[in-house]
Design a protein around this motif. Structure first.
Motif, PDB file in Angstrom:
ATOM      1  N   GLU A  92       0.830  -1.204   0.000  1.00 32.70           N
ATOM      2  CA  GLU A  92       0.000   0.000   0.000  1.00 32.70           C
ATOM      3  C   GLU A  92       0.863   1.253   0.000  1.00 32.70           C
ATOM      4  O   GLU A  92       0.547   2.231  -0.694  1.00 32.70           O
ATOM      5  CB  GLU A  92      -0.929   0.006   1.217  1.00 32.70           C
ATOM      6  N   ARG A  93       1.961   1.232   0.764  1.00 36.32           N
ATOM      7  CA  ARG A  93       2.869   2.376   0.774  1.00 36.32           C
ATOM      8  C   ARG A  93       3.540   2.537  -0.589  1.00 36.32           C
ATOM      9  O   ARG A  93       3.759   3.661  -1.049  1.00 36.32           O
ATOM     10  CB  ARG A  93       3.915   2.198   1.876  1.00 36.32           C
ATOM     11  N   LEU A  94       3.886   1.421  -1.215  1.00 39.84           N
ATOM     12  CA  LEU A  94       4.472   1.494  -2.556  1.00 39.84           C
ATOM     13  C   LEU A  94       3.486   2.109  -3.547  1.00 39.84           C
ATOM     14  O   LEU A  94       3.867   2.939  -4.388  1.00 39.84           O
ATOM     15  CB  LEU A  94       4.886   0.096  -3.016  1.00 39.84           C
ATOM     16  N   LEU A  95       2.223   1.734  -3.448  1.00 41.24           N
ATOM     17  CA  LEU A  95       1.212   2.314  -4.329  1.00 41.24           C
ATOM     18  C   LEU A  95       1.078   3.814  -4.089  1.00 41.24           C
ATOM     19  O   LEU A  95       0.980   4.604  -5.047  1.00 41.24           O
ATOM     20  CB  LEU A  95      -0.127   1.610  -4.100  1.00 41.24           C
ATOM     21  N   ALA A  96       1.080   4.221  -2.826  1.00 38.08           N
ATOM     22  CA  ALA A  96       0.978   5.655  -2.518  1.00 38.08           C
ATOM     23  C   ALA A  96       2.186   6.407  -3.069  1.00 38.08           C
ATOM     24  O   ALA A  96       2.037   7.516  -3.612  1.00 38.08           O
ATOM     25  CB  ALA A  96       0.863   5.848  -1.006  1.00 38.08           C
ATOM     26  N   SER A 152      -5.146  12.164  -2.258  1.00 38.09           N
ATOM     27  CA  SER A 152      -5.805  11.285  -1.288  1.00 38.09           C
ATOM     28  C   SER A 152      -6.974  10.540  -1.919  1.00 38.09           C
ATOM     29  O   SER A 152      -7.172   9.341  -1.662  1.00 38.09           O
ATOM     30  CB  SER A 152      -6.291  12.103  -0.085  1.00 38.09           C
ATOM     31  N   ARG A 153      -7.739  11.212  -2.753  1.00 37.14           N
ATOM     32  CA  ARG A 153      -8.872  10.558  -3.407  1.00 37.14           C
ATOM     33  C   ARG A 153      -8.396   9.460  -4.346  1.00 37.14           C
ATOM     34  O   ARG A 153      -8.984   8.370  -4.387  1.00 37.14           O
ATOM     35  CB  ARG A 153      -9.704  11.589  -4.172  1.00 37.14           C
ATOM     36  N   LYS A 154      -7.329   9.715  -5.078  1.00 36.05           N
ATOM     37  CA  LYS A 154      -6.817   8.693  -6.000  1.00 36.05           C
ATOM     38  C   LYS A 154      -6.249   7.500  -5.227  1.00 36.05           C
ATOM     39  O   LYS A 154      -6.463   6.343  -5.610  1.00 36.05           O
ATOM     40  CB  LYS A 154      -5.744   9.293  -6.899  1.00 36.05           C
ATOM     41  N   ILE A 155      -5.550   7.764  -4.138  1.00 34.40           N
ATOM     42  CA  ILE A 155      -5.003   6.670  -3.331  1.00 34.40           C
ATOM     43  C   ILE A 155      -6.139   5.840  -2.738  1.00 34.40           C
ATOM     44  O   ILE A 155      -6.077   4.594  -2.730  1.00 34.40           O
ATOM     45  CB  ILE A 155      -4.085   7.235  -2.233  1.00 34.40           C
ATOM     46  N   LYS A 156      -7.171   6.497  -2.236  1.00 38.88           N
ATOM     47  CA  LYS A 156      -8.300   5.771  -1.659  1.00 38.88           C
ATOM     48  C   LYS A 156      -8.966   4.869  -2.689  1.00 38.88           C
ATOM     49  O   LYS A 156      -9.274   3.701  -2.408  1.00 38.88           O
ATOM     50  CB  LYS A 156      -9.317   6.770  -1.108  1.00 38.88           C
ATOM     51  N   LYS A 157      -9.138   5.382  -3.896  1.00 36.24           N
ATOM     52  CA  LYS A 157      -9.780   4.598  -4.948  1.00 36.24           C
ATOM     53  C   LYS A 157      -8.931   3.390  -5.332  1.00 36.24           C
ATOM     54  O   LYS A 157      -9.441   2.267  -5.456  1.00 36.24           O
ATOM     55  CB  LYS A 157     -10.013   5.502  -6.164  1.00 36.24           C
ATOM     56  N   LEU A 158      -7.621   3.582  -5.486  1.00 39.57           N
ATOM     57  CA  LEU A 158      -6.753   2.482  -5.912  1.00 39.57           C
ATOM     58  C   LEU A 158      -6.580   1.452  -4.802  1.00 39.57           C
ATOM     59  O   LEU A 158      -6.555   0.241  -5.070  1.00 39.57           O
ATOM     60  CB  LEU A 158      -5.396   3.031  -6.345  1.00 39.57           C
ATOM     61  N   VAL A 159      -6.468   1.907  -3.558  1.00 39.56           N
ATOM     62  CA  VAL A 159      -6.292   0.954  -2.454  1.00 39.56           C
ATOM     63  C   VAL A 159      -7.551   0.123  -2.264  1.00 39.56           C
ATOM     64  O   VAL A 159      -7.484  -1.094  -2.038  1.00 39.56           O
ATOM     65  CB  VAL A 159      -5.913   1.712  -1.161  1.00 39.56           C
ATOM     66  N   SER A 172      -3.325   7.693   7.853  1.00 41.43           N
ATOM     67  CA  SER A 172      -1.863   7.591   7.896  1.00 41.43           C
ATOM     68  C   SER A 172      -1.284   7.437   6.493  1.00 41.43           C
ATOM     69  O   SER A 172      -0.211   7.959   6.195  1.00 41.43           O
ATOM     70  CB  SER A 172      -1.453   6.407   8.770  1.00 41.43           C
ATOM     71  N   LEU A 173      -2.016   6.749   5.623  1.00 42.46           N
ATOM     72  CA  LEU A 173      -1.557   6.586   4.245  1.00 42.46           C
ATOM     73  C   LEU A 173      -1.647   7.915   3.493  1.00 42.46           C
ATOM     74  O   LEU A 173      -0.754   8.249   2.701  1.00 42.46           O
ATOM     75  CB  LEU A 173      -2.395   5.513   3.551  1.00 42.46           C
ATOM     76  N   TYR A 174      -2.704   8.682   3.737  1.00 42.00           N
ATOM     77  CA  TYR A 174      -2.825  10.001   3.104  1.00 42.00           C
ATOM     78  C   TYR A 174      -1.688  10.915   3.562  1.00 42.00           C
ATOM     79  O   TYR A 174      -1.069  11.618   2.741  1.00 42.00           O
ATOM     80  CB  TYR A 174      -4.171  10.647   3.464  1.00 42.00           C
ATOM     81  N   LEU A 175      -1.436  10.941   4.864  1.00 43.06           N
ATOM     82  CA  LEU A 175      -0.374  11.800   5.385  1.00 43.06           C
ATOM     83  C   LEU A 175       0.988  11.399   4.832  1.00 43.06           C
ATOM     84  O   LEU A 175       1.820  12.257   4.508  1.00 43.06           O
ATOM     85  CB  LEU A 175      -0.369  11.738   6.918  1.00 43.06           C
ATOM     86  N   TYR A 176       1.210  10.089   4.700  1.00 41.37           N
ATOM     87  CA  TYR A 176       2.461   9.596   4.127  1.00 41.37           C
ATOM     88  C   TYR A 176       2.638  10.111   2.696  1.00 41.37           C
ATOM     89  O   TYR A 176       3.722  10.571   2.305  1.00 41.37           O
ATOM     90  CB  TYR A 176       2.444   8.068   4.159  1.00 41.37           C
TER      91      TYR A 176
END
Length: 200
Positions: A92-96, A152-159, A172-176
């Motif tokens: 997930e961090r790699l995707l972000a 953040s919206r794109k990360i949420k959709k992909l995750v 935490s993923l958004y902040l990262y």
């Protein structure tokens, strides 16, 4: 009545021993006084593989120790730059990171713009320059907020689509990802694995 705890004289006798040959007698005569006879076979020697032979290493000089420490620090920094730390582990961090690295972000100009604003807002500057600095500061802040929301919206959709079993907090993923987005591309750790414009 015989004692139950006393051994008989026959039990104390050594089991049947064979007489020594002349060669064995000569070998026994040559042995030192502190020799302990083996019980059936000789004690095997410890393997020497992997053991450092005594006396082969010499102490390092100050220059050599300093060069060794410098080399180890450089190797550790290169490994951290390449793989990151514990907080960078996980798909997930790699995707972000890939989402951030595949686009141009306003945050990369944030610190440079903040420096300009700091200089331009000095009281010694003309009022027009101070006004322009304040406008630039507001534009940077609004741009960073909008960019962070889009990331953040794109990360949420992909995750949600690729890792439906992900149960940790998305904050935490958004902040990262946002902290990575406001860092200069060349200073990001781990190093970017995708180019700008690549699909994620």
């Amino acid at each position: 009545m015989p004692s139950l705890f006393r051994r008989k004289s026959a039990d104390l006798a050594d089991p049947a021993t064979e007489p020594l040959t002349p060669a064995e007698e000569e070998a026994e005569a040559d042995r030192p006084r502190n020799y302990t006879p083996s019980k059936g076979r000789e004690t095997p020697k410890r393997p020497s593989n992997g053991r450092r032979p005594p006396g082969t290493t010499k102490p390092l000089t100050k220059e050599e120790a300093k060069a060794l420490r410098r080399q180890r620090r450089a190797e550790a920094a290169a490994e951290f730059r390449r793989e990151g730390g514990p907080r960078d582990r996980g798909p997930e961090r790699l995707l972000a990171r890939n989402v951030v690295d595949s686009r141009r972000t306003v945050g990369t100009w944030f610190f440079g713009g903040a420096l300009i604003v700091l200089i331009g807002s000095n009281q010694a500057m003309p009022p027009a320059i101070r006004l322009a600095s304040n406008l630039l500061w507001g534009a940077l802040a609004v741009g960073v907020v909008i960019d962070s929301v889009l990331i953040s919206r794109k990360i949420k959709k992909l995750v949600r689509s690729r890792f439906p079993q992900y149960t940790q907090r998305m904050g935490s993923l958004y902040l990262y990802a946002i902290m990575r987005a406001i860092t200069f591309r060349k200073l990001r750790t781990p190093a970017p694995q995708v180019a700008i414009g690549d699909p994620v």
